[in-house]
Design a protein around this motif. Structure first.
Motif, PDB file in Angstrom:
ATOM      1  N   GLU A  31       0.830  -1.212   0.000  1.00  0.00           N
ATOM      2  CA  GLU A  31       0.000   0.000   0.000  1.00  0.00           C
ATOM      3  C   GLU A  31       0.866   1.263   0.000  1.00  0.00           C
ATOM      4  N   VAL A  32       1.938   1.244   0.771  1.00  0.00           N
ATOM      5  CA  VAL A  32       2.861   2.389   0.797  1.00  0.00           C
ATOM      6  C   VAL A  32       3.545   2.527  -0.565  1.00  0.00           C
ATOM      7  N   GLN A  33       3.910   1.412  -1.175  1.00  0.00           N
ATOM      8  CA  GLN A  33       4.524   1.432  -2.502  1.00  0.00           C
ATOM      9  C   GLN A  33       3.575   2.052  -3.532  1.00  0.00           C
ATOM     10  N   LYS A  34       2.328   1.634  -3.523  1.00  0.00           N
ATOM     11  CA  LYS A  34       1.334   2.194  -4.458  1.00  0.00           C
ATOM     12  C   LYS A  34       1.153   3.692  -4.245  1.00  0.00           C
ATOM     13  N   GLU A  35       1.117   4.104  -2.986  1.00  0.00           N
ATOM     14  CA  GLU A  35       0.954   5.523  -2.675  1.00  0.00           C
ATOM     15  C   GLU A  35       2.160   6.328  -3.158  1.00  0.00           C
ATOM     16  N   ALA A  36       3.367   5.795  -2.974  1.00  0.00           N
ATOM     17  CA  ALA A  36       4.576   6.493  -3.438  1.00  0.00           C
ATOM     18  C   ALA A  36       4.545   6.644  -4.951  1.00  0.00           C
ATOM     19  N   ARG A  37       4.127   5.603  -5.655  1.00  0.00           N
ATOM     20  CA  ARG A  37       4.031   5.685  -7.122  1.00  0.00           C
ATOM     21  C   ARG A  37       2.970   6.700  -7.536  1.00  0.00           C
ATOM     22  N   ARG A  38       1.886   6.753  -6.795  1.00  0.00           N
ATOM     23  CA  ARG A  38       0.823   7.699  -7.116  1.00  0.00           C
ATOM     24  C   ARG A  38       1.307   9.141  -6.940  1.00  0.00           C
ATOM     25  N   LEU A  39       2.105   9.367  -5.900  1.00  0.00           N
ATOM     26  CA  LEU A  39       2.585  10.725  -5.619  1.00  0.00           C
ATOM     27  C   LEU A  39       3.497  11.282  -6.715  1.00  0.00           C
ATOM     28  N   ILE A  40       4.186  10.405  -7.426  1.00  0.00           N
ATOM     29  CA  ILE A  40       5.091  10.892  -8.481  1.00  0.00           C
ATOM     30  C   ILE A  40       4.535  10.618  -9.873  1.00  0.00           C
ATOM     31  N   ALA A  41       3.254  10.350  -9.994  1.00  0.00           N
ATOM     32  CA  ALA A  41       2.645  10.005 -11.280  1.00  0.00           C
ATOM     33  C   ALA A  41       2.271  11.221 -12.124  1.00  0.00           C
ATOM     34  N   ASN A  42       2.436  12.426 -11.600  1.00  0.00           N
ATOM     35  CA  ASN A  42       2.067  13.628 -12.331  1.00  0.00           C
ATOM     36  C   ASN A  42       3.028  13.850 -13.498  1.00  0.00           C
ATOM     37  N   GLU A  50       8.073  20.380  -4.518  1.00  0.00           N
ATOM     38  CA  GLU A  50       6.964  19.545  -4.971  1.00  0.00           C
ATOM     39  C   GLU A  50       7.452  18.113  -5.115  1.00  0.00           C
ATOM     40  N   PHE A  51       6.505  17.199  -5.323  1.00  0.00           N
ATOM     41  CA  PHE A  51       6.899  15.823  -5.616  1.00  0.00           C
ATOM     42  C   PHE A  51       7.486  15.781  -7.017  1.00  0.00           C
ATOM     43  N   PRO A  52       8.455  14.892  -7.252  1.00  0.00           N
ATOM     44  CA  PRO A  52       9.036  14.806  -8.592  1.00  0.00           C
ATOM     45  C   PRO A  52       7.968  14.466  -9.629  1.00  0.00           C
ATOM     46  N   GLY A  53       8.087  15.052 -10.797  1.00  0.00           N
ATOM     47  CA  GLY A  53       7.195  14.735 -11.902  1.00  0.00           C
ATOM     48  C   GLY A  53       7.690  13.496 -12.628  1.00  0.00           C
ATOM     49  N   MET A  54       6.832  12.948 -13.494  1.00  0.00           N
ATOM     50  CA  MET A  54       7.206  11.740 -14.220  1.00  0.00           C
ATOM     51  C   MET A  54       7.503  12.082 -15.675  1.00  0.00           C
ATOM     52  N   ASP A  55       8.635  11.601 -16.158  1.00  0.00           N
ATOM     53  CA  ASP A  55       8.996  11.789 -17.559  1.00  0.00           C
ATOM     54  C   ASP A  55       8.889  10.435 -18.269  1.00  0.00           C
ATOM     55  N   LYS A 104      10.252  17.192  -2.900  1.00  0.00           N
ATOM     56  CA  LYS A 104       9.634  16.615  -1.710  1.00  0.00           C
ATOM     57  C   LYS A 104       9.883  15.104  -1.678  1.00  0.00           C
ATOM     58  N   ASP A 105      10.157  14.554  -0.505  1.00  0.00           N
ATOM     59  CA  ASP A 105      10.439  13.126  -0.338  1.00  0.00           C
ATOM     60  C   ASP A 105       9.132  12.340  -0.427  1.00  0.00           C
ATOM     61  N   PHE A 106       8.936  11.649  -1.528  1.00  0.00           N
ATOM     62  CA  PHE A 106       7.683  10.950  -1.782  1.00  0.00           C
ATOM     63  C   PHE A 106       7.533   9.664  -0.980  1.00  0.00           C
ATOM     64  N   ILE A 107       8.628   9.023  -0.596  1.00  0.00           N
ATOM     65  CA  ILE A 107       8.537   7.793   0.196  1.00  0.00           C
ATOM     66  C   ILE A 107       8.064   8.121   1.618  1.00  0.00           C
ATOM     67  N   THR A 108       8.658   9.124   2.225  1.00  0.00           N
ATOM     68  CA  THR A 108       8.261   9.540   3.572  1.00  0.00           C
ATOM     69  C   THR A 108       6.811  10.005   3.588  1.00  0.00           C
TER      70      THR A 108
END
Length: 133
Positions: A31-42, A50-55, A104-108
């Motif tokens: 669940e934490v893994q999915k949330e971390a992926r969601r946070l950087i999916a922009n 900000e959270f890192p963007g996805m290229d 921003k640290d997306f894992i934390t």
């Protein structure tokens, strides 16, 4: 880090089914893994703070969950792939001297967002796992 404390009174001997707790820890880490992926999916260029963007999505694919050898802990972290020249997540989280400001640290943040749900799941699994003998 996530700590869960439970106090049990009134029993002389207890039976503890480890499988219940290990399953809850595995599920919580996913669940934490999915949330971390969601946070950087922009799909946008990120700004400092900000959270890192996805290229390419490479960093998102490299967020992995590792369950400890005993099964009583799990670690969620971005790993380095062959496609990455250097360990790119470190540049984003900590910044560089040459002008890349830290993001921003997306894992934390993912753990902070899922902390309550994971803690509740672990508590429920402990209640199922403990049997009086």
């Amino acid at each position: 880090m996530l700590d869960v404390n439970i106090q049990i009174q009134g029993f002389h001997r207890l039976y503890f089914d480890k499988r219940e707790l290990k399953a809850a820890i595995r599920k919580g880490s996913r669940e934490v893994q999915k949330e971390a992926r969601r946070l950087i999916a922009n799909r946008a260029v990120s700004q400092p703070g900000e959270f890192p963007g996805m290229d390419t999505g490479e960093m998102s694919r490299q967020i992995k969950t590792k369950v400890g050898s005993g099964g009583f802990y799990a670690k969620v972290s971005p790993h380095k792939s062959e496609a990455m020249g250097d360990y790119y997540p470190a540049y984003l989280i900590y910044g560089t001297k040459r002008g890349l400001e830290k993001r921003k640290d997306f894992i934390t943040e993912a753990l902070a967002n899922k902390r309550g749900a994971v803690r509740q799941a672990i508590r429920r699994s402990l209640v199922k796992a403990i049997r009086a003998v």
